[in-house]
Design a protein around this motif. Sequence first.
Motif, PDB file in Angstrom:
ATOM      1  N   HIS A  26      10.769   4.817  34.165  1.00 10.99           N
ATOM      2  CA  HIS A  26      12.316   4.781  33.577  1.00 10.99           C
ATOM      3  C   HIS A  26      12.889   5.463  34.774  1.00 10.99           C
ATOM      4  O   HIS A  26      12.510   5.950  35.631  1.00 10.99           O
ATOM      5  N   ASN A  27      14.089   4.577  35.012  1.00  8.12           N
ATOM      6  CA  ASN A  27      14.540   4.948  36.043  1.00  8.12           C
ATOM      7  C   ASN A  27      13.863   4.712  37.745  1.00  8.12           C
ATOM      8  O   ASN A  27      14.101   5.999  38.652  1.00  8.12           O
ATOM      9  N   GLY A  28      12.665   3.909  37.987  1.00 10.07           N
ATOM     10  CA  GLY A  28      11.706   4.673  39.150  1.00 10.07           C
ATOM     11  C   GLY A  28      10.733   5.324  38.879  1.00 10.07           C
ATOM     12  O   GLY A  28       9.507   5.472  39.660  1.00 10.07           O
ATOM     13  N   LYS A  29      10.519   6.020  38.279  1.00  9.60           N
ATOM     14  CA  LYS A  29       9.753   7.946  37.768  1.00  9.60           C
ATOM     15  C   LYS A  29       8.736   7.118  36.719  1.00  9.60           C
ATOM     16  O   LYS A  29       8.704   6.592  35.610  1.00  9.60           O
ATOM     17  N   ILE A  30       7.534   7.222  36.507  1.00  7.33           N
ATOM     18  CA  ILE A  30       6.221   7.326  36.055  1.00  7.33           C
ATOM     19  C   ILE A  30       6.735   7.959  34.732  1.00  7.33           C
ATOM     20  O   ILE A  30       6.391   9.648  35.284  1.00  7.33           O
ATOM     21  N   PHE A  31       6.870   7.923  33.612  1.00  8.18           N
ATOM     22  CA  PHE A  31       6.137   9.885  32.330  1.00  8.18           C
ATOM     23  C   PHE A  31       5.278   8.664  31.425  1.00  8.18           C
ATOM     24  O   PHE A  31       4.975   7.983  31.254  1.00  8.18           O
ATOM     25  N   HIS A  32       4.667   9.723  30.749  1.00  4.34           N
ATOM     26  CA  HIS A  32       3.586   9.259  30.075  1.00  4.34           C
ATOM     27  C   HIS A  32       4.568   9.897  28.365  1.00  4.34           C
ATOM     28  O   HIS A  32       4.427  11.555  28.441  1.00  4.34           O
TER      29      HIS A  32
END
Length: 172
Positions: free
Chosen positions: A148-154
Amino acid sequence: MLCACGSSRHSPYEGAKRVCDGRDQNNGIRWWLVDNKVLDGYSAMSLPSYYQVYALDAGELKRYFSLADHNKSTLFFVPLGSQPNCIQYDITRSDILPDSLKKKYPNLVSLKGKGAGGNDIRLDYDGNVLQGQVISDGEMYYITPLNHNGKIFHMVYKRSDTKEIKQEFERP
């Protein structure tokens, strides 16, 4: 033994709160709880009704799965939504990939494990993101990566909080 809960001191995402902390500070993964607002603008149609979002350090993931792929037994801790503590699992390689796929996807690591009370976990790491399925106290949880928006979250959520309909063979 490795512990998947701690290594660096700083969150990979500003404002995140550490929720899983481990005993082996050299080889673990720390789970950093992030405000769900980071997913503002993400399609609500694809989000479960209840979920928690975590930031994981990419270096910790890579190091943990590299070591776990070569060790016989490893500890892995995972936060599961409304449960107050992280759940511990004993992890081993799943050895389900044939040699031809291992050669084609050398960064893919598949692990499986058991926790207290017969709880199960399955983890897959492709060199960038973690995916998983956890059974705890009769509930199925998913660990799903989101870019999301270039960042990876889990995201961690219960299957029962999704709009997914159980197949006939899955019903009691």
